[in-house]
Design an enzyme around this catalytic site. Structure first.
Site, PDB file in Angstrom:
ATOM      1  N   GLU A 266       0.832  -1.187   0.000  1.00 53.38           N
ATOM      2  CA  GLU A 266       0.000   0.000   0.000  1.00 53.38           C
ATOM      3  C   GLU A 266       0.869   1.240   0.000  1.00 53.38           C
ATOM      4  OE1 GLU A 266      -4.080  -1.577   2.017  1.00 53.38           O
ATOM      5  OE2 GLU A 266      -2.625  -0.734   3.372  1.00 53.38           O
TER       6      GLU A 266
ATOM      7  N   CYS B 268       6.399  -6.886   6.825  1.00 52.58           N
ATOM      8  CA  CYS B 268       7.467  -6.379   7.688  1.00 52.58           C
ATOM      9  C   CYS B 268       7.795  -7.428   8.744  1.00 52.58           C
ATOM     10  CB  CYS B 268       7.007  -5.089   8.381  1.00 52.58           C
ATOM     11  SG  CYS B 268       8.284  -4.342   9.433  1.00 52.58           S
TER      12      CYS B 268
ATOM     13  N   CYS C  11       6.060  -5.133  15.447  1.00 50.92           N
ATOM     14  CA  CYS C  11       5.638  -4.188  16.487  1.00 50.92           C
ATOM     15  C   CYS C  11       4.171  -4.488  16.811  1.00 50.92           C
ATOM     16  CB  CYS C  11       5.791  -2.747  16.001  1.00 50.92           C
ATOM     17  SG  CYS C  11       7.500  -2.302  15.653  1.00 50.92           S
TER      18      CYS C  11
ATOM     19  N   CYS D 194       1.146  -2.285  15.358  1.00 50.29           N
ATOM     20  CA  CYS D 194       1.152  -1.942  13.936  1.00 50.29           C
ATOM     21  C   CYS D 194       0.515  -3.048  13.101  1.00 50.29           C
ATOM     22  CB  CYS D 194       2.593  -1.702  13.482  1.00 50.29           C
ATOM     23  SG  CYS D 194       2.715  -1.310  11.727  1.00 50.29           S
TER      24      CYS D 194
ATOM     25  N   GLY E  83       6.861  -1.897   5.959  1.00 53.82           N
ATOM     26  CA  GLY E  83       8.241  -2.369   5.956  1.00 53.82           C
ATOM     27  C   GLY E  83       9.189  -1.537   6.784  1.00 53.82           C
TER      28      GLY E  83
ATOM     29  N   SER F 252      11.945   6.691   8.171  1.00 55.85           N
ATOM     30  CA  SER F 252      11.557   6.348   9.543  1.00 55.85           C
ATOM     31  C   SER F 252      11.956   4.907   9.842  1.00 55.85           C
ATOM     32  CB  SER F 252      10.044   6.512   9.673  1.00 55.85           C
ATOM     33  OG  SER F 252       9.598   6.071  10.931  1.00 55.85           O
TER      34      SER F 252
ATOM     35  N   SER G 110      11.280   5.613  15.408  1.00 52.37           N
ATOM     36  CA  SER G 110      10.054   5.210  16.111  1.00 52.37           C
ATOM     37  C   SER G 110      10.462   4.774  17.511  1.00 52.37           C
ATOM     38  CB  SER G 110       9.383   4.061  15.358  1.00 52.37           C
ATOM     39  OG  SER G 110       8.813   4.544  14.175  1.00 52.37           O
ATOM     40  N   LEU G 111      10.326   5.671  18.459  1.00 56.74           N
ATOM     41  CA  LEU G 111      10.804   5.379  19.824  1.00 56.74           C
ATOM     42  C   LEU G 111       9.718   4.659  20.633  1.00 56.74           C
ATOM     43  CD1 LEU G 111      13.173   5.835  21.884  1.00 56.74           C
ATOM     44  CD2 LEU G 111      11.912   7.864  22.634  1.00 56.74           C
TER      45      LEU G 111
ATOM     46  N   ASN H  33      -3.698   4.960  16.101  1.00 55.73           N
ATOM     47  CA  ASN H  33      -4.722   4.626  15.115  1.00 55.73           C
ATOM     48  C   ASN H  33      -5.062   3.152  15.246  1.00 55.73           C
ATOM     49  OD1 ASN H  33      -4.660   7.223  13.906  1.00 55.73           O
ATOM     50  ND2 ASN H  33      -2.751   6.640  12.895  1.00 55.73           N
TER      51      ASN H  33
ATOM     52  N   CYS I 286      -1.101   6.053   9.746  1.00 56.24           N
ATOM     53  CA  CYS I 286       0.078   5.334  10.229  1.00 56.24           C
ATOM     54  C   CYS I 286      -0.311   4.047  10.933  1.00 56.24           C
ATOM     55  CB  CYS I 286       0.825   6.175  11.264  1.00 56.24           C
ATOM     56  SG  CYS I 286       1.604   7.587  10.588  1.00 56.24           S
TER      57      CYS I 286
HETATM   58  N1  SAH Z   1       9.257   0.522  10.110  1.00 55.45           N
HETATM   59  C1  SAH Z   1       9.367   1.957  10.124  1.00 55.45           C
HETATM   60  C2  SAH Z   1       8.436   2.659   9.154  1.00 55.45           C
HETATM   61  C3  SAH Z   1       6.962   2.280   9.161  1.00 55.45           C
HETATM   62  S1  SAH Z   1       5.937   2.809  10.479  1.00 55.45           S
HETATM   63  C4  SAH Z   1       9.181   2.481  11.535  1.00 55.45           C
HETATM   64  O1  SAH Z   1       8.856   1.680  12.416  1.00 55.45           O
HETATM   65  O2  SAH Z   1       9.414   3.651  11.771  1.00 55.45           O
HETATM   66  C5  SAH Z   1       5.676   4.505  10.337  1.00 55.45           C
HETATM   67  C6  SAH Z   1       5.167   5.141  11.639  1.00 55.45           C
HETATM   68  O3  SAH Z   1       3.835   4.732  11.988  1.00 55.45           O
HETATM   69  C7  SAH Z   1       6.040   4.753  12.810  1.00 55.45           C
HETATM   70  O4  SAH Z   1       6.329   5.789  13.672  1.00 55.45           O
HETATM   71  C8  SAH Z   1       5.160   3.716  13.464  1.00 55.45           C
HETATM   72  O5  SAH Z   1       5.586   3.436  14.710  1.00 55.45           O
HETATM   73  C9  SAH Z   1       3.790   4.377  13.347  1.00 55.45           C
HETATM   74  N2  SAH Z   1       2.670   3.477  13.651  1.00 55.45           N
HETATM   75  C10 SAH Z   1       2.648   2.133  13.565  1.00 55.45           C
HETATM   76  N3  SAH Z   1       1.456   1.648  13.984  1.00 55.45           N
HETATM   77  C11 SAH Z   1       0.706   2.711  14.361  1.00 55.45           C
HETATM   78  C12 SAH Z   1      -0.629   2.853  14.867  1.00 55.45           C
HETATM   79  N4  SAH Z   1      -1.413   1.795  15.045  1.00 55.45           N
HETATM   80  N5  SAH Z   1      -1.069   4.103  15.143  1.00 55.45           N
HETATM   81  C13 SAH Z   1      -0.286   5.178  14.913  1.00 55.45           C
HETATM   82  N6  SAH Z   1       0.961   5.101  14.429  1.00 55.45           N
HETATM   83  C14 SAH Z   1       1.463   3.878  14.146  1.00 55.45           C
END
Ligand code: SAH
Length: 354
Positions: A84, A113, A117, A120, A164, A194, A219-220, A299, A343
């Site tokens: 996507e 990916c 996480c 996500c 990814g 990111s 992404s902390l 989200n 996101c």
């Molecule tokens: N793998 C990379 C890029 C993809 S995620 C990363 O982890 O940074 C892009 C952003 O969306 C990241 O900050 C991620 O943590 C955030 N994200 C993932 N799931 C989310 C959710 N359910 N709600 C809001 N942000 C989310």
């Protein structure tokens, strides 16, 4: 015996660098629609490129948000795999009637990916494969072409925040970045990569002279290590110490004062949003030098999701507390929620109803 089909790389591998540049520029030229039309190339080379596909992505589904105009496309590659990709209009207060909006696109770097996480949706898909550099830049070409057709404006900002983990696909992402900067003429400050935070690759990146000066975002999601591990299984026990040390080297490698390290922090109700979490975050970022914290309202993913969102008052409180300490802190506006384009919601349309 069937003849081996030559790839673009096979054909251009012995060509001088400037030839490659001519091809990269042509990919972003509104008036060129095939390799045969690149008149700067020799006839002979054009003939060899005849059977190479001009685009590596095909639109399978395109959706548009009724709330904010965000569009999400399910794009298919030659092997049938899909990712996507998202197009978000940016409306600015400076716009006057008749102005065309500028767009940010969110690109994917892998099919699925492997980082898993917990919050996500992409993490739940598992990993299929890395994208090639062409499959990455063709997401940009796809959106640009759509905007050309409808005369709606242009893409001028790219975030690698789709599906990814970009640092796991380092070489393809790096080549794609360099081509986007030269070919699409998008400044490096208008591109953000990111990452979940992979120490070895972050080290490689700061030492890499060919890594362009694009923006970096981490992404902390928690500044307390055990807490971070509980929501991000890829976290390492010493990651936060590493991060402080790495930040110093990052600022040396990219000394411009406007070159902040982006810190992304999803606010998960009752999980990483306690006063203790806020204290830890403030302490950590104060040790990291120039940073910009971006708080992300959570989200929701699928129906089976078990996280809840943090109340907006708490998010605002965190923002104020950080501003008081002179830490730049913004709250991300979620776009495309009604079409699961925000996101962490990118889970491929056909899998969403599972
Ligand atoms: N793998 C990379 C890029 C993809 S995620 C990363 O982890 O940074 C892009 C952003 O969306 C990241 O900050 C991620 O943590 C955030 N994200 C993932 N799931 C989310 C959710 N359910 N709600 C809001 N942000 C989310």
């Amino acid at each position: 015996m069937t003849e081996k089909i030559e790839s673009l790389e096979d054909i251009i591998k012995d060509e001088p660098a400037f030839r490659r540049q001519q091809i990269y520029l042509a990919w972003f030229d509104k008036n060129i629609h095939s390799f045969e039309e690149i008149t700067t190339l020799s006839k002979d080379l054009r003939a060899k490129l005849k059977n190479i596909p001009w685009m590596t992505v095909k639109e399978r589904v395109l959706q548009q948000s009724k709330i904010d105009g965000t569009r999400k496309a399910l794009l298919e590659f030659a092997d049938g795999r899909v990712v996507e990709s998202v197009l978000m209009p940016r409306v600015s207060k400076k716009m006057i009637p008749g102005d065309k909006p500028r767009y940010t696109i969110c690109v994917s770097s892998q099919v699925g990916c492997p980082m898993a996480c917990t919050f996500c949706a992409t993490g739940k898909l598992g990993f299929s494969r890395n994208l090639t550099y062409r499959e990455i830049i063709d997401q940009m070409r796809y959106w640009q072409e759509l905007l050309w057709k409808t005369e709606e404006g242009k893409v001028d900002n790219i975030v690698f925040m789709g599906q990814g983990e970009p640092l796991l696909n380092y070489n393809n992402v790096k080549l794609a970045l360099n081509i986007l900067i030269k070919g699409a003429e998008i400044g490096p400050r208008k591109i953000t990569v990111s990452t979940v935070g992979l120490a070895e690759t972050m080290n490689k990146m700061v030492d890499d002279k060919h890594w362009p000066p694009v923006r970096f975002a981490l992404s902390l999601h928690s500044a307390i290590n055990e807490n971070r591990t509980s929501i991000m299984p890829s976290n390492r026990a010493d990651f936060l110490d590493f991060l402080v040390d790495w930040s110093k080297r990052y600022h040396l490698a990219f000394p411009s004062r406007t070159h902040f390290i982006g810190i992304e922090y999803i606010m998960l109700g009752g999980v990483n949003d306690s006063p203790k979490n806020l204290d830890a975050l403030i302490k950590l970022v104060q040790k990291m030098g120039s940073v910009k914290v971006n708080l992300i309202p959570y989200n929701p993913g699928s129906k089976k999701d078990f996280f809840g969102a943090t109340p907006i008052e708490t998010i605002k409180h965190w923002q104020e507390k950080m501003n008081q300490k002179n830490i730049i802190c913004t709250v991300r506006r979620s776009q495309g929620l009604d079409i699961a384009a925000a996101c962490g919601q990118l889970a491929n349309l056909d899998k969403q109803n599972d």
